[in-house]
Design a protein around this motif. Structure first.
Motif, PDB file in Angstrom:
ATOM      1  N   ASP A  21       1.262   4.117  -3.729  1.00  0.00           N
ATOM      2  CA  ASP A  21       0.242   4.502  -2.747  1.00  0.00           C
ATOM      3  C   ASP A  21      -0.036   3.364  -1.762  1.00  0.00           C
ATOM      4  O   ASP A  21      -0.165   3.597  -0.549  1.00  0.00           O
ATOM      5  CB  ASP A  21      -1.044   4.901  -3.465  1.00  0.00           C
ATOM      6  CG  ASP A  21      -2.135   5.334  -2.500  1.00  0.00           C
ATOM      7  OD1 ASP A  21      -1.997   6.421  -1.898  1.00  0.00           O
ATOM      8  OD2 ASP A  21      -3.114   4.568  -2.328  1.00  0.00           O
ATOM      9  N   SER A  22      -0.117   2.148  -2.286  1.00  0.00           N
ATOM     10  CA  SER A  22      -0.433   1.004  -1.431  1.00  0.00           C
ATOM     11  C   SER A  22       0.665   0.728  -0.410  1.00  0.00           C
ATOM     12  O   SER A  22       0.384   0.375   0.752  1.00  0.00           O
ATOM     13  CB  SER A  22      -0.655  -0.254  -2.286  1.00  0.00           C
ATOM     14  OG  SER A  22      -1.750  -0.079  -3.165  1.00  0.00           O
ATOM     15  N   LYS A  26      -0.327   5.630   1.348  1.00  0.00           N
ATOM     16  CA  LYS A  26      -1.561   5.340   2.085  1.00  0.00           C
ATOM     17  C   LYS A  26      -1.316   5.319   3.591  1.00  0.00           C
ATOM     18  O   LYS A  26      -2.168   5.753   4.394  1.00  0.00           O
ATOM     19  CB  LYS A  26      -2.127   4.003   1.622  1.00  0.00           C
ATOM     20  CG  LYS A  26      -3.471   3.644   2.223  1.00  0.00           C
ATOM     21  CD  LYS A  26      -3.987   2.340   1.639  1.00  0.00           C
ATOM     22  CE  LYS A  26      -5.355   1.977   2.215  1.00  0.00           C
ATOM     23  NZ  LYS A  26      -5.860   0.708   1.625  1.00  0.00           N
ATOM     24  N   ARG A  29      -1.251   8.934   5.086  1.00  0.00           N
ATOM     25  CA  ARG A  29      -2.450   9.780   5.054  1.00  0.00           C
ATOM     26  C   ARG A  29      -3.234   9.655   6.355  1.00  0.00           C
ATOM     27  O   ARG A  29      -3.317   8.553   6.928  1.00  0.00           O
ATOM     28  CB  ARG A  29      -3.348   9.394   3.871  1.00  0.00           C
ATOM     29  CG  ARG A  29      -2.870   9.884   2.532  1.00  0.00           C
ATOM     30  CD  ARG A  29      -4.000   9.891   1.512  1.00  0.00           C
ATOM     31  NE  ARG A  29      -4.554   8.575   1.279  1.00  0.00           N
ATOM     32  CZ  ARG A  29      -4.105   7.720   0.354  1.00  0.00           C
ATOM     33  NH1 ARG A  29      -3.090   8.066  -0.416  1.00  0.00           N
ATOM     34  NH2 ARG A  29      -4.663   6.534   0.206  1.00  0.00           N
ATOM     35  N   GLU A  35      -8.338   9.991  -1.135  1.00  0.00           N
ATOM     36  CA  GLU A  35      -7.192   9.644  -1.962  1.00  0.00           C
ATOM     37  C   GLU A  35      -6.874  10.799  -2.916  1.00  0.00           C
ATOM     38  O   GLU A  35      -7.793  11.479  -3.407  1.00  0.00           O
ATOM     39  CB  GLU A  35      -7.487   8.399  -2.801  1.00  0.00           C
ATOM     40  CG  GLU A  35      -7.619   7.121  -2.018  1.00  0.00           C
ATOM     41  CD  GLU A  35      -7.912   5.937  -2.925  1.00  0.00           C
ATOM     42  OE1 GLU A  35      -8.442   6.158  -4.031  1.00  0.00           O
ATOM     43  OE2 GLU A  35      -7.613   4.790  -2.530  1.00  0.00           O
TER      44      GLU A  35
END
Length: 259
Positions: A21-22, A26, A29, A35
């Protein structure tokens, strides 16, 4: 061991989700978008799981005593803490030592992976060190030609599984620098012909091989230990037991040190 595998798996999964995600998700999005639930849980649980895994792997680990083989020192139902770095820092699961600190000494109460089935943990007392010559005749230990000092304490009554009452003789034994109590019963145990226990019964002296330890329970006649299944290899060591932190049936045992 299975719990350690489970912890590693959860740690890897949550860490991977957080990292993914990092670095990737992310950025894709929309600004201000919430989240995903999986990412939120991963970010919440990863630090907690990491701390628990680190503490259990390298500092201290809790265990529950399942039987009476270490009576009167430890009772079934005792919850104990084991020092994981006393015998060196080890790679989780593989159990290979990567930073050596010290080796077990006579009298230590230690936890180890049961040699015939390493996924199971056992707890006994270190009786023989590598190179020691040991006899166990007439229920008396001789180490390197010297009888251990033993003094009578009295009778000790306890209940075996099946509600059978047993009265054993209690003695105070000096094992190295450790004075501890043992229980001796009247019955005679039988062993396989190639077992260490059978050699002791034949008044044979055994020598502990290099890199191994002879382990015995304090409840000498009611313990499955090295006399039954052999020596404990160095690679199977888990840590040294040092503290009773809980016993739901006997609150007076909480806080007792293990010697």
């Amino acid at each position: 061991m299975y719990f350690a595998l489970f912890m590693v798996a959860i740690l890897l999964v949550t860490g991977f989700i957080w990292l993914l995600d990092s670095l990737v998700l992310k950025k894709k999005r929309p600004v201000g978008a919430a989240e995903p639930v999986a990412v939120e849980y991963a970010k919440s649980f990863f630090p907690v799981i990491f701390v628990v895994f680190f503490v259990r792997s390298f500092i201290v680990e809790p265990f529950k005593i399942p039987s009476g083989s270490m009576m009167p020192t430890l009772l079934a139902g005792d919850y104990i803490l084991v020092n994981k770095f006393t015998y060196g820092l080890r790679v989780p699961i593989l159990n290979n030592t990567f930073f050596e600190i010290k080796h077990p000494t006579r009298g230590d109460v230690f936890v180890f992976h049961y040699p015939p089935e390493p996924s199971v943990d056992y707890i006994k007392r270190v009786v023989g060190l590598p190179g020691d010559k040991i006899r166990y005749q007439d229920k008396r230990l001789t180490i390197n030609g010297k009888f251990l000092d033993v003094q009578s304490v009295g009778d000790y009554a306890y209940v075996k599984p099946g509600l059978n009452m047993v009265t054993a003789k209690q003695y105070r034994e000096q094992l190295g620098n450790v004075a501890h109590d043992i229980l001796i019963n009247e019955w005679v145990n039988s062993y396989d012909s190639d077992a260490i226990g059978a050699k002791f019964a034949n008044d044979e002296e055994i020598t502990v091989p290099a890199g191994h330890y002879l382990a015995m329970g304090d409840n000498r006649d009611d313990s499955s230990d090295s006399r039954v299944w052999g020596f404990v290899p160095e690679k199977n060591l888990v840590g040294k037991a040092f503290f009773i932190w809980m016993n739901f049936d006997q609150g007076s045992r909480i806080g007792n040190s293990i010697h």
